[in-house]
Design a protein around this motif. Sequence first.
Motif, PDB file in Angstrom:
ATOM      1  N   ARG A  48       0.837  -1.194   0.000  1.00 64.93           N
ATOM      2  CA  ARG A  48       0.000   0.000   0.000  1.00 64.93           C
ATOM      3  C   ARG A  48       0.869   1.240   0.000  1.00 64.93           C
ATOM      4  NH1 ARG A  48      -3.790   1.932   5.060  1.00 64.93           N
ATOM      5  NH2 ARG A  48      -4.031   4.077   4.348  1.00 64.93           N
ATOM      6  N   VAL A  49       0.401   2.254  -0.717  1.00 65.49           N
ATOM      7  CA  VAL A  49       1.044   3.555  -0.672  1.00 65.49           C
ATOM      8  C   VAL A  49      -0.059   4.606  -0.696  1.00 65.49           C
ATOM      9  CG1 VAL A  49       1.372   3.721  -3.170  1.00 65.49           C
ATOM     10  CG2 VAL A  49       2.863   4.992  -1.663  1.00 65.49           C
ATOM     11  N   ASP A  50       0.104   5.619   0.144  1.00 63.19           N
ATOM     12  CA  ASP A  50      -0.823   6.745   0.158  1.00 63.19           C
ATOM     13  C   ASP A  50      -0.155   7.929  -0.528  1.00 63.19           C
ATOM     14  OD1 ASP A  50      -2.589   5.218   1.597  1.00 63.19           O
ATOM     15  OD2 ASP A  50      -2.315   6.282   3.488  1.00 63.19           O
ATOM     16  N   VAL A  51      -0.899   8.587  -1.393  1.00 64.45           N
ATOM     17  CA  VAL A  51      -0.392   9.774  -2.072  1.00 64.45           C
ATOM     18  C   VAL A  51      -0.854  10.979  -1.255  1.00 64.45           C
ATOM     19  CG1 VAL A  51      -0.424  11.132  -4.192  1.00 64.45           C
ATOM     20  CG2 VAL A  51      -0.451   8.626  -4.309  1.00 64.45           C
ATOM     21  N   ALA A  52       0.089  11.588  -0.565  1.00 73.81           N
ATOM     22  CA  ALA A  52      -0.222  12.709   0.333  1.00 73.81           C
ATOM     23  C   ALA A  52      -0.888  13.855  -0.425  1.00 73.81           C
ATOM     24  CB  ALA A  52       1.052  13.197   1.008  1.00 73.81           C
ATOM     25  N   ASP A  53      -1.776  14.537   0.246  1.00 67.61           N
ATOM     26  CA  ASP A  53      -2.442  15.729  -0.285  1.00 67.61           C
ATOM     27  C   ASP A  53      -3.216  15.462  -1.568  1.00 67.61           C
ATOM     28  OD1 ASP A  53      -1.400  17.254   1.826  1.00 67.61           O
ATOM     29  OD2 ASP A  53       0.441  17.620   0.718  1.00 67.61           O
ATOM     30  N   ALA A  54      -3.628  14.211  -1.786  1.00 66.82           N
ATOM     31  CA  ALA A  54      -4.419  13.885  -2.968  1.00 66.82           C
ATOM     32  C   ALA A  54      -5.725  13.252  -2.532  1.00 66.82           C
ATOM     33  CB  ALA A  54      -3.651  12.924  -3.882  1.00 66.82           C
ATOM     34  N   GLY A  55      -6.779  13.587  -3.254  1.00 61.80           N
ATOM     35  CA  GLY A  55      -8.071  12.962  -3.011  1.00 61.80           C
ATOM     36  C   GLY A  55      -8.177  11.666  -3.785  1.00 61.80           C
ATOM     37  N   HIS A  56      -9.409  11.262  -4.059  1.00 56.06           N
ATOM     38  CA  HIS A  56      -9.633   9.995  -4.750  1.00 56.06           C
ATOM     39  C   HIS A  56      -9.086  10.023  -6.175  1.00 56.06           C
ATOM     40  CE1 HIS A  56     -11.411   6.120  -5.369  1.00 56.06           C
ATOM     41  NE2 HIS A  56     -12.014   6.551  -6.454  1.00 56.06           N
ATOM     42  N   LEU A  57      -9.151  11.163  -6.818  1.00 58.03           N
ATOM     43  CA  LEU A  57      -8.639  11.294  -8.193  1.00 58.03           C
ATOM     44  C   LEU A  57      -7.207  11.788  -8.144  1.00 58.03           C
ATOM     45  CD1 LEU A  57     -11.800  12.814  -9.868  1.00 58.03           C
ATOM     46  CD2 LEU A  57     -10.976  10.464  -9.996  1.00 58.03           C
TER      47      LEU A  57
END
Length: 106
Positions: free
Chosen positions: A76-85
């Motif tokens: 898993r990786v989270d893209v900081a400061d990004a919403g679903h798109l």
Amino acid sequence: MRNNLRRHGDRWFWHWDPRLVDSFEGRMDPPGRAERLLDAACHADVPILLVRGGISDLVRDDIAQEFCDRVSHARRVDVADAGHLMVGDRNEHFIDAIVPFLEGVK
């Protein structure tokens, strides 16, 4: 396209109404589908990367964590400061998040 984009300063951002998802309940997730998809992911013989927008209003942190807990070979990786798109929100961060995973796939 014009109705889906909003300009903030020198950047364009995707715009959508989160209430749209409310009308899909029961139609987009028929009974048993989520468990069948999770079972398929558990048995998939391929690398899996779950990429989540760090401020997604559709994929909650606990749901992403549960997926990775249940699919032992998932990363898993989270893209900081990004919403679903996230590709539209923070494309450069999305690319930075997935390239290491793709480089490790053989």
